[in-house]
Structure formats: C-alpha cells, structure tokens
Design a protein around this motif. Structure first.
Motif, PDB file in Angstrom:
ATOM      1  N   MET A   1      11.361  12.498   1.650  1.00 44.53           N
ATOM      2  CA  MET A   1      10.249  11.058   1.866  1.00 44.53           C
ATOM      3  C   MET A   1      11.004  10.080   2.801  1.00 44.53           C
ATOM      4  O   MET A   1      10.376   8.994   3.500  1.00 44.53           O
ATOM      5  N   LEU A   2      12.081   9.725   1.954  1.00 43.17           N
ATOM      6  CA  LEU A   2      12.823   8.317   2.405  1.00 43.17           C
ATOM      7  C   LEU A   2      13.618   8.416   3.863  1.00 43.17           C
ATOM      8  O   LEU A   2      13.561   7.318   4.238  1.00 43.17           O
ATOM      9  N   ARG A   3      13.650   9.759   4.353  1.00 42.60           N
ATOM     10  CA  ARG A   3      14.412   9.625   5.543  1.00 42.60           C
ATOM     11  C   ARG A   3      13.421   9.537   6.477  1.00 42.60           C
ATOM     12  O   ARG A   3      13.849   9.366   7.402  1.00 42.60           O
TER      13      ARG A   3
ATOM     14  N   SER B   1       2.751   8.903  -3.574  1.00 46.60           N
ATOM     15  CA  SER B   1       2.876   9.430  -5.206  1.00 46.60           C
ATOM     16  C   SER B   1       4.083  10.042  -5.776  1.00 46.60           C
ATOM     17  O   SER B   1       3.954   9.835  -7.036  1.00 46.60           O
ATOM     18  N   ASP B   2       3.662  11.115  -5.289  1.00 49.72           N
ATOM     19  CA  ASP B   2       4.930  12.569  -5.662  1.00 49.72           C
ATOM     20  C   ASP B   2       6.169  11.442  -5.689  1.00 49.72           C
ATOM     21  O   ASP B   2       6.618  11.495  -6.631  1.00 49.72           O
ATOM     22  N   MET B   3       6.400  11.593  -4.590  1.00 50.42           N
ATOM     23  CA  MET B   3       7.959  10.198  -4.302  1.00 50.42           C
ATOM     24  C   MET B   3       8.147   8.958  -4.871  1.00 50.42           C
ATOM     25  O   MET B   3       9.306   9.546  -5.850  1.00 50.42           O
TER      26      MET B   3
ATOM     27  N   ILE C   1      -0.705  -0.542  -6.806  1.00 48.75           N
ATOM     28  CA  ILE C   1      -0.956   0.900  -7.657  1.00 48.75           C
ATOM     29  C   ILE C   1       0.055   0.720  -9.162  1.00 48.75           C
ATOM     30  O   ILE C   1      -0.342   1.837  -9.282  1.00 48.75           O
ATOM     31  N   VAL C   2       1.133   0.597  -8.642  1.00 48.40           N
ATOM     32  CA  VAL C   2       1.894   0.155  -9.996  1.00 48.40           C
ATOM     33  C   VAL C   2       2.689  -1.167  -9.882  1.00 48.40           C
ATOM     34  O   VAL C   2       2.756  -2.078  -9.408  1.00 48.40           O
TER      35      VAL C   2
END
Length: 152
Positions: A1-3, A122-124, A59-60
């Motif tokens: 996802m960063l890509r 969220s997964d990332m 979220i955090v």
C-alpha cells in the motif's frame, strides 16, 4: 500500500506546521484535491463531522484517518492520500492520545469501496513498527526506505 501513495501522487511529506487540527485536515486534503478526488466541500464536511462527533478520526495515537460519508458533497473519485506532518497536531488538548502526525485521508464514491479502503489501511498500519517508521519520515528517501523495509 505504501507504493500506492507514491505511484498515484497521493503522498505529501510536508514541512507545513498547522496550528490547529482544522488546518491539518486542510493540509491533508491538498494532495486529494490536487489529484481531483475531492473538493473543498468534502474537506469542509470532514471538519464539520469532527466538530459534531469529536476526534473519531484519530484511530490510534499519532494517526488520523480524515473521512466523511461516501455520499458526501465534494467526492469526485476514490482514493487515499497520505500526509506526513513534521509534528503532531492535537485534536483534544486534554488527551495526548488524540494527536496525529500521519493523516490518511479517504474518499470514495460508494460505501463498499470506502469500507474496503479502511480495511486495507488498517491492515497496513497493524504491521510491526509501521506507524513508528512512517512517523520518522522526513523526506522521500526516508519514505522509500520504509517501503523497502516493509516490502510495500
């Protein structure tokens, strides 16, 4: 996802120092407006939602996910933008956990895509050290090092 953020020009590593969370959301919205995914109406909607519901977008600690409803005024396309501020911005002076330096702004034309984007993000973010690593990014080289470290 960063890509994804890098390849889609949805990454903003900024040296701007917003003084308020409202300004921080506007800074985060720039990359989304630039890519023609949202208009100022959407950004205004996100700010109005935080004023109405409180800092639910933090979220955090350190991470905000500015977004509004999928059918919000001003959504032109679907995507997620990442803005990395030089310093955290507080959403609630009485709660240090309600500050953010990483802003992942979401926009989606439909609710299903909106929910999927939140899940992927969220997964990332749950990857070991991902938030800490992104929080230390000061420039594009730092960002690319994080991409390499996390194979993203």
């Amino acid at each position: 996802m960063l890509r994804y953020f890098l390849e889609n020009n949805l990454l903003n590593i900024t040296d701007e120092h917003p003084e308020t969370w409202e300004e921080a959301i506007r800074v985060a919205g720039k990359v989304m407006k630039q890519d023609k995914l949202v208009t100022d109406d959407y950004i205004d909607s996100v700010i109005a939602d935080v004023k109405k519901y409180g800092p639910y977008i933090v979220i955090v600690p350190g991470v905000a996910m500015p977004h509004s409803k999928a059918d919000s005024e001003g959504v032109l396309g679907t995507g997620i933008g990442l803005t990395i501020l030089p310093e955290p911005v507080s959403f609630d002076e009485s709660d240090p956990d309600k500050s953010a330096k990483l802003f992942f702004m979401l926009a989606a034309k439909d609710n299903n895509t909106h929910v999927k984007n939140i899940a992927h993000l969220s997964d990332m973010l749950m990857e070991d050290n991902m938030i800490d690593d992104l929080s230390k990014v000061k420039n594009l080289d730092d960002y690319k090092a994080v991409m390499k470290k996390h194979n993203m």
